[in-house]
Motif scaffolding. Structure first.
Motif, PDB file in Angstrom:
ATOM      1  N   TYR A   1      13.500  51.514 102.812  1.00 58.46           N
ATOM      2  CA  TYR A   1      12.172  51.422 103.415  1.00 58.46           C
ATOM      3  C   TYR A   1      12.001  50.156 104.237  1.00 58.46           C
ATOM      4  O   TYR A   1      11.426  50.177 105.329  1.00 58.46           O
ATOM      5  N   ASN A   2      12.467  49.026 103.722  1.00 56.21           N
ATOM      6  CA  ASN A   2      12.237  47.758 104.401  1.00 56.21           C
ATOM      7  C   ASN A   2      12.889  47.722 105.780  1.00 56.21           C
ATOM      8  O   ASN A   2      12.380  47.077 106.691  1.00 56.21           O
ATOM      9  N   GLN A   3      14.015  48.413 105.936  1.00 54.57           N
ATOM     10  CA  GLN A   3      14.706  48.426 107.215  1.00 54.57           C
ATOM     11  C   GLN A   3      14.241  49.560 108.131  1.00 54.57           C
ATOM     12  O   GLN A   3      14.350  49.445 109.356  1.00 54.57           O
ATOM     13  N   ALA A   4      13.769  50.654 107.571  1.00 54.20           N
ATOM     14  CA  ALA A   4      13.378  51.814 108.380  1.00 54.20           C
ATOM     15  C   ALA A   4      12.100  52.445 107.832  1.00 54.20           C
ATOM     16  O   ALA A   4      12.104  53.582 107.362  1.00 54.20           O
ATOM     17  N   PRO A   5      10.974  51.737 107.879  1.00 54.09           N
ATOM     18  CA  PRO A   5       9.749  52.220 107.228  1.00 54.09           C
ATOM     19  C   PRO A   5       9.221  53.539 107.765  1.00 54.09           C
ATOM     20  O   PRO A   5       8.814  54.411 107.006  1.00 54.09           O
ATOM     21  N   LYS A   6       9.214  53.699 109.078  1.00 57.91           N
ATOM     22  CA  LYS A   6       8.663  54.939 109.639  1.00 57.91           C
ATOM     23  C   LYS A   6       9.589  56.124 109.362  1.00 57.91           C
ATOM     24  O   LYS A   6       9.124  57.238 109.123  1.00 57.91           O
ATOM     25  N   THR A   7      10.881  55.880 109.384  1.00 55.00           N
ATOM     26  CA  THR A   7      11.839  56.953 109.117  1.00 55.00           C
ATOM     27  C   THR A   7      11.774  57.380 107.663  1.00 55.00           C
ATOM     28  O   THR A   7      11.789  58.581 107.358  1.00 55.00           O
ATOM     29  N   VAL A   8      11.703  56.420 106.763  1.00 50.35           N
ATOM     30  CA  VAL A   8      11.598  56.741 105.335  1.00 50.35           C
ATOM     31  C   VAL A   8      10.294  57.465 105.049  1.00 50.35           C
ATOM     32  O   VAL A   8      10.263  58.454 104.309  1.00 50.35           O
ATOM     33  N   ASP A   9       9.211  56.985 105.637  1.00 51.48           N
ATOM     34  CA  ASP A   9       7.922  57.649 105.451  1.00 51.48           C
ATOM     35  C   ASP A   9       7.973  59.095 105.946  1.00 51.48           C
ATOM     36  O   ASP A   9       7.460  60.008 105.301  1.00 51.48           O
ATOM     37  N   ASN A  10       8.591  59.289 107.094  1.00 51.59           N
ATOM     38  CA  ASN A  10       8.738  60.633 107.662  1.00 51.59           C
ATOM     39  C   ASN A  10       9.546  61.529 106.718  1.00 51.59           C
ATOM     40  O   ASN A  10       9.155  62.666 106.426  1.00 51.59           O
ATOM     41  N   PHE A  11      10.671  61.025 106.226  1.00 51.79           N
ATOM     42  CA  PHE A  11      11.535  61.799 105.333  1.00 51.79           C
ATOM     43  C   PHE A  11      10.808  62.142 104.034  1.00 51.79           C
ATOM     44  O   PHE A  11      10.840  63.286 103.567  1.00 51.79           O
ATOM     45  N   LEU A  12      10.109  61.164 103.451  1.00 53.22           N
ATOM     46  CA  LEU A  12       9.365  61.424 102.218  1.00 53.22           C
ATOM     47  C   LEU A  12       8.240  62.426 102.447  1.00 53.22           C
ATOM     48  O   LEU A  12       7.911  63.210 101.555  1.00 53.22           O
ATOM     49  N   GLY A  13       7.655  62.402 103.635  1.00 55.12           N
ATOM     50  CA  GLY A  13       6.623  63.383 103.949  1.00 55.12           C
ATOM     51  C   GLY A  13       7.156  64.799 103.880  1.00 55.12           C
ATOM     52  O   GLY A  13       6.519  65.693 103.312  1.00 55.12           O
ATOM     53  N   TYR A  14       8.352  65.025 104.427  1.00 51.33           N
ATOM     54  CA  TYR A  14       8.982  66.344 104.346  1.00 51.33           C
ATOM     55  C   TYR A  14       9.382  66.678 102.919  1.00 51.33           C
ATOM     56  O   TYR A  14       9.234  67.826 102.475  1.00 51.33           O
ATOM     57  N   VAL A  15       9.883  65.683 102.192  1.00 49.62           N
ATOM     58  CA  VAL A  15      10.264  65.914 100.788  1.00 49.62           C
ATOM     59  C   VAL A  15       9.056  66.331  99.968  1.00 49.62           C
ATOM     60  O   VAL A  15       9.084  67.331  99.239  1.00 49.62           O
ATOM     61  N   ASN A  16       7.960  65.571 100.065  1.00 51.30           N
ATOM     62  CA  ASN A  16       6.783  65.824  99.238  1.00 51.30           C
ATOM     63  C   ASN A  16       6.067  67.127  99.595  1.00 51.30           C
ATOM     64  O   ASN A  16       5.397  67.726  98.743  1.00 51.30           O
ATOM     65  N   SER A  17       6.204  67.580 100.822  1.00 56.31           N
ATOM     66  CA  SER A  17       5.534  68.825 101.231  1.00 56.31           C
ATOM     67  C   SER A  17       6.303  70.071 100.821  1.00 56.31           C
ATOM     68  O   SER A  17       5.806  71.184 100.969  1.00 56.31           O
ATOM     69  N   GLY A  18       7.535  69.888 100.319  1.00 57.56           N
ATOM     70  CA  GLY A  18       8.366  71.031  99.975  1.00 57.56           C
ATOM     71  C   GLY A  18       9.087  71.631 101.164  1.00 57.56           C
ATOM     72  O   GLY A  18       9.686  72.706 101.062  1.00 57.56           O
TER      73      GLY A  18
END
Length: 259
Positions: free
Chosen positions: A40-57
């Motif tokens: 997250y610290n190095q790629a916050p927007k990318t991690v946030d984007n990936f977690l968004g897809y993960v959490n939505s199923g």
């Protein structure tokens, strides 16, 4: 590059956007589980984007639809599913994101990075896992000057990644000529792991989890839509679900006076 990365991390620390413990995601596949640590610290927007897809199923029942074993060595997924003997494209439901390949992370074996088109800032749901060192995909070496953003590392399950990479390859169409087959490689489900370290609940850096931390935690209580813009509810979203709710309170309580 190291100097730029150091400055970047210092700025993150000053602005409070540093995670003491990186989020982790599990991809359950028909070949076994893959556990990925997200930077997250190095790629916050990318991690946030990936977690968004993960959490939505979003990733449930999607395939690893591409294996490359020449020039670059990767397995790629997150964009297609198979139904009734037909392969279908599953369109992304989040906006494209900025290419954070300037973070200094390299496309080494076991890292996960975002797939994209020839447009540098076109990454959305598709990702790939490097099965060898592919440094030519790094920003510093890329022909287009942008490269591909690394945002995590496989910490368990590289044997699963290798098993998918070494499967028989089938030709499906000009767009999908290298799909692992017999059987296809599918993601049953994807989910984030809750933070398992007391450091996640230590908000004032005094090496204690006490009433001061609880006051800081409760300030974000029941906030919605935690993302990179508000640093996952100021790091209070302890299960990385996108909300600060009763599950996060339970995690905080387990860490009470535990540091």
């Amino acid at each position: 590059m190291k100097h730029k990365t150091t400055v970047f991390l210092i700025l993150l620390t000053i602005t409070g956007f540093v995670f003491a413990v990186n989020p982790k995601v599990v991809l359950e596949t028909n070949y076994g589980n893959i556990v990925i640590e997200l930077f997250y610290n190095q790629a916050p927007k990318t991690v946030d984007n990936f977690l968004g897809y993960v959490n939505s199923g979003f990733y449930e029942y999607l395939l690893f639809h591409r294996v490359e074993k020449k020039d670059i060595f990767i397995i790629q997924g997150g964009g297609f599913y198979y139904y009734n003997s037909t392969l279908y494209y599953w369109p992304p439901d989040q906006p494209d994101i900025i290419n954070e390949s300037y973070n200094g992370l390299s496309n080494l074996r076991g890292t996960i990075a975002m797939a994209r088109t020839s447009e540098p800032n076109s990454a959305n749901s598709q990702f790939y896992i490097n099965t060898a060192d592919n440094i030519e995909l790094d920003r510093a070496n890329a022909a287009d000057g942008f490269g591909y953003c690394v945002f995590g590392q496989v910490i368990e399950g590289m044997d699963v990644v290798d098993a998918i990479a070494n499967k028989q390859i089938c030709y499906y169409s000009p767009q999908i000529p290298n799909i692992p087959c017999n059987p296809l490689a599918g993601i049953y489900t994807a989910y984030a792991l809750s933070c398992d370290s007391p450091d996640c609940a230590n908000y004032n850096s005094d090496n204690k989890i006490n009433f001061h931390d609880f006051r800081l935690f409760s300030s974000e209580w029941m906030q919605q839509d935690c993302n990179s813009l508000n640093n996952f509810c100021g790091r209070k979203d302890l299960d990385y679900s996108g909300e600060c709710n009763i599950r996060d309170l339970a995690i905080f309580a387990r860490n009470w006076l535990n540091l």
